[in-house]
Design an enzyme around this catalytic site. Structure first.
Site, PDB file in Angstrom:
ATOM      1  N   GLY A   1      39.034 -23.199 105.936  1.00 35.17           N
ATOM      2  CA  GLY A   1      39.493 -22.239 104.920  1.00 35.17           C
ATOM      3  C   GLY A   1      39.351 -22.767 103.506  1.00 35.17           C
ATOM      4  O   GLY A   1      38.285 -23.259 103.107  1.00 35.17           O
ATOM      5  N   TYR A   2      40.437 -22.711 102.753  1.00 34.74           N
ATOM      6  CA  TYR A   2      40.424 -23.085 101.336  1.00 34.74           C
ATOM      7  C   TYR A   2      40.705 -24.571 101.099  1.00 34.74           C
ATOM      8  O   TYR A   2      40.938 -24.974  99.958  1.00 34.74           O
ATOM      9  CB  TYR A   2      41.465 -22.244 100.580  1.00 34.74           C
ATOM     10  CG  TYR A   2      41.214 -20.749 100.619  1.00 34.74           C
ATOM     11  CD1 TYR A   2      40.520 -20.113  99.582  1.00 34.74           C
ATOM     12  CD2 TYR A   2      41.660 -19.957 101.679  1.00 34.74           C
ATOM     13  CE1 TYR A   2      40.290 -18.739  99.610  1.00 34.74           C
ATOM     14  CE2 TYR A   2      41.430 -18.588 101.720  1.00 34.74           C
ATOM     15  CZ  TYR A   2      40.751 -17.990 100.687  1.00 34.74           C
ATOM     16  OH  TYR A   2      40.516 -16.631 100.715  1.00 34.74           O
TER      17      TYR A   2
ATOM     18  N   HIS B   1      51.896 -26.886 104.813  1.00 32.19           N
ATOM     19  CA  HIS B   1      52.773 -25.719 104.891  1.00 32.19           C
ATOM     20  C   HIS B   1      53.156 -25.421 106.340  1.00 32.19           C
ATOM     21  O   HIS B   1      54.257 -25.021 106.641  1.00 32.19           O
ATOM     22  CB  HIS B   1      52.072 -24.513 104.248  1.00 32.19           C
ATOM     23  CG  HIS B   1      50.650 -24.319 104.693  1.00 32.19           C
ATOM     24  ND1 HIS B   1      49.750 -25.362 104.743  1.00 32.19           N
ATOM     25  CD2 HIS B   1      49.967 -23.220 105.125  1.00 32.19           C
ATOM     26  CE1 HIS B   1      48.585 -24.898 105.176  1.00 32.19           C
ATOM     27  NE2 HIS B   1      48.691 -23.610 105.414  1.00 32.19           N
TER      28      HIS B   1
ATOM     29  N   ASP C   1      51.659 -16.634 110.272  1.00 29.53           N
ATOM     30  CA  ASP C   1      50.773 -16.002 109.300  1.00 29.53           C
ATOM     31  C   ASP C   1      50.755 -16.920 108.093  1.00 29.53           C
ATOM     32  O   ASP C   1      51.796 -17.448 107.693  1.00 29.53           O
ATOM     33  CB  ASP C   1      51.286 -14.606 108.916  1.00 29.53           C
ATOM     34  CG  ASP C   1      50.170 -13.791 108.276  1.00 29.53           C
ATOM     35  OD1 ASP C   1      49.071 -13.725 108.851  1.00 29.53           O
ATOM     36  OD2 ASP C   1      50.385 -13.223 107.186  1.00 29.53           O
TER      37      ASP C   1
ATOM     38  N   LYS D   1      44.548 -22.694 116.732  1.00 26.82           N
ATOM     39  CA  LYS D   1      46.000 -22.587 116.520  1.00 26.82           C
ATOM     40  C   LYS D   1      46.753 -22.780 117.832  1.00 26.82           C
ATOM     41  O   LYS D   1      47.804 -23.418 117.866  1.00 26.82           O
ATOM     42  CB  LYS D   1      46.344 -21.201 115.965  1.00 26.82           C
ATOM     43  CG  LYS D   1      46.277 -21.150 114.464  1.00 26.82           C
ATOM     44  CD  LYS D   1      46.847 -19.836 113.981  1.00 26.82           C
ATOM     45  CE  LYS D   1      46.425 -19.575 112.558  1.00 26.82           C
ATOM     46  NZ  LYS D   1      46.684 -18.202 112.152  1.00 26.82           N
TER      47      LYS D   1
ATOM     48  N   ASN E   1      43.556 -17.206 118.140  1.00 25.62           N
ATOM     49  CA  ASN E   1      42.751 -18.279 117.565  1.00 25.62           C
ATOM     50  C   ASN E   1      42.960 -19.558 118.397  1.00 25.62           C
ATOM     51  O   ASN E   1      44.064 -20.086 118.474  1.00 25.62           O
ATOM     52  CB  ASN E   1      43.225 -18.447 116.108  1.00 25.62           C
ATOM     53  CG  ASN E   1      42.615 -19.621 115.405  1.00 25.62           C
ATOM     54  OD1 ASN E   1      42.375 -20.669 115.992  1.00 25.62           O
ATOM     55  ND2 ASN E   1      42.375 -19.453 114.121  1.00 25.62           N
TER      56      ASN E   1
HETATM   57  P1  IMP Z   1      45.825 -16.191 109.375  1.00 22.55           P
HETATM   58  O1  IMP Z   1      47.133 -16.916 109.213  1.00 22.55           O
HETATM   59  O2  IMP Z   1      45.144 -16.532 110.646  1.00 22.55           O
HETATM   60  O3  IMP Z   1      45.964 -14.736 109.105  1.00 22.55           O
HETATM   61  O4  IMP Z   1      44.779 -16.727 108.303  1.00 22.55           O
HETATM   62  C1  IMP Z   1      45.145 -17.129 107.068  1.00 22.55           C
HETATM   63  C2  IMP Z   1      43.986 -17.612 106.232  1.00 22.55           C
HETATM   64  O5  IMP Z   1      44.575 -18.404 105.202  1.00 22.55           O
HETATM   65  C3  IMP Z   1      43.019 -18.518 106.943  1.00 22.55           C
HETATM   66  O6  IMP Z   1      41.907 -17.838 107.423  1.00 22.55           O
HETATM   67  C4  IMP Z   1      42.630 -19.495 105.830  1.00 22.55           C
HETATM   68  O7  IMP Z   1      41.654 -18.939 105.057  1.00 22.55           O
HETATM   69  C5  IMP Z   1      43.847 -19.555 104.952  1.00 22.55           C
HETATM   70  N1  IMP Z   1      44.610 -20.752 105.319  1.00 22.55           N
HETATM   71  C6  IMP Z   1      45.774 -20.805 105.993  1.00 22.55           C
HETATM   72  N2  IMP Z   1      46.157 -22.076 106.191  1.00 22.55           N
HETATM   73  C7  IMP Z   1      45.199 -22.839 105.624  1.00 22.55           C
HETATM   74  C8  IMP Z   1      45.008 -24.252 105.531  1.00 22.55           C
HETATM   75  O8  IMP Z   1      45.778 -25.085 106.017  1.00 22.55           O
HETATM   76  N3  IMP Z   1      43.893 -24.636 104.884  1.00 22.55           N
HETATM   77  C9  IMP Z   1      42.996 -23.791 104.361  1.00 22.55           C
HETATM   78  N4  IMP Z   1      43.108 -22.486 104.433  1.00 22.55           N
HETATM   79  C10 IMP Z   1      44.214 -22.004 105.058  1.00 22.55           C
END
Ligand code: IMP
Length: 206
Positions: A161-162, A188, A75, A19, A16
């Protein structure tokens, strides 16, 4: 005590772009050169773990052992208390539609699940696991979190995201309404990163 990172180069085991940039920025002050897993053509392992840490560890270890360099992976996701921690490690999967990822859809899904439990508490937290792995198989992992409650309807267009439904504890703005710098100071990810720095980069703190 955590193992100290004492190399110059670090793989960021993420495909990503957002990131990669964020992590590279956070690490420049420690004189660490970051290399994306894509650049080295490293495969993206399937996230088969049952916890955030298990998934971060398997991603970091896959890159570190294949490339022969230390690797950092993360993650993260949203855990809602009344939904027994869902969507949790499946946060991205809850957004999956036939046309790709749609987080409006995922937020509606969370809200519908909460509405099926009318007296349910709306408390939730974002969780971020960060794992640093070495080619010899050693791993150090850290888990950061930020507590809050879920609001409805969604508020704000910032973040991703959320973010539009997450109101951090003690605040009046959702992550979707906050300025990025304000969110990044309390997120977080910031919490996990601070722990990682305190553990593995302690000798480089200036
Ligand atoms: P991954 O860590 O790339 O597997 O994705 C985790 C998923 O959690 C993301 O696609 C978001 O939907 C959600 N997420 C993780 N961190 C955040 C944040 O800071 N804000 C909003 N959504 C989050």
């Amino acid at each position: 005590m955590a193992r100290l990172f004492n190399d110059e180069k670090l793989i960021v085991a993420s495909h990503n772009k957002g990131k990669l940039v964020e992590i590279a920025d956070l690490l420049t002050r420690f004189d660490v050169e970051t290399i994306g897993a894509d650049e080295l053509g490293l495969p993206e392992p399937e996230e088969t773990g049952e916890t955030f840490i298990a998934n971060a560890e398997l991603k970091a270890l896959a890159s570190a052992t294949t490339a022969g360099l230390p690797a950092l992976a993360d993650d993260s996701g949203l855990a809602v208390d009344a939904l027994d921690g869902a969507p949790g490690i499946y946060s991205a999967r809850w957004a999956q539609t036939a046309n790709g990822r749609d987080f409006d859809f995922a937020m509606h899904k969370v809200e519908m699940a909460l509405n099926r439990k009318p007296d349910a508490l709306r408390t939730a937290r974002f969780i971020c696991a960060l794992s640093l792995a070495w080619p010899d198989g050693h791993v150090e992992s850290f888990e950061g979190k930020v507590d809050g409650t879920l609001v409805w309807p969604m508020r704000g267009k910032n973040g991703f995201g959320y973010d539009p439904v997450f109101l951090p504890e003690g605040g009046d703005l959702t992550f979707g309404e906050m300025q990025p710098a304000a969110k990044h100071a309390m997120s977080h990810r910031a919490d996990a990163f601070e722990q990682l720095v305190g553990g593995c980069f302690a000798d480089r703190i200036k």
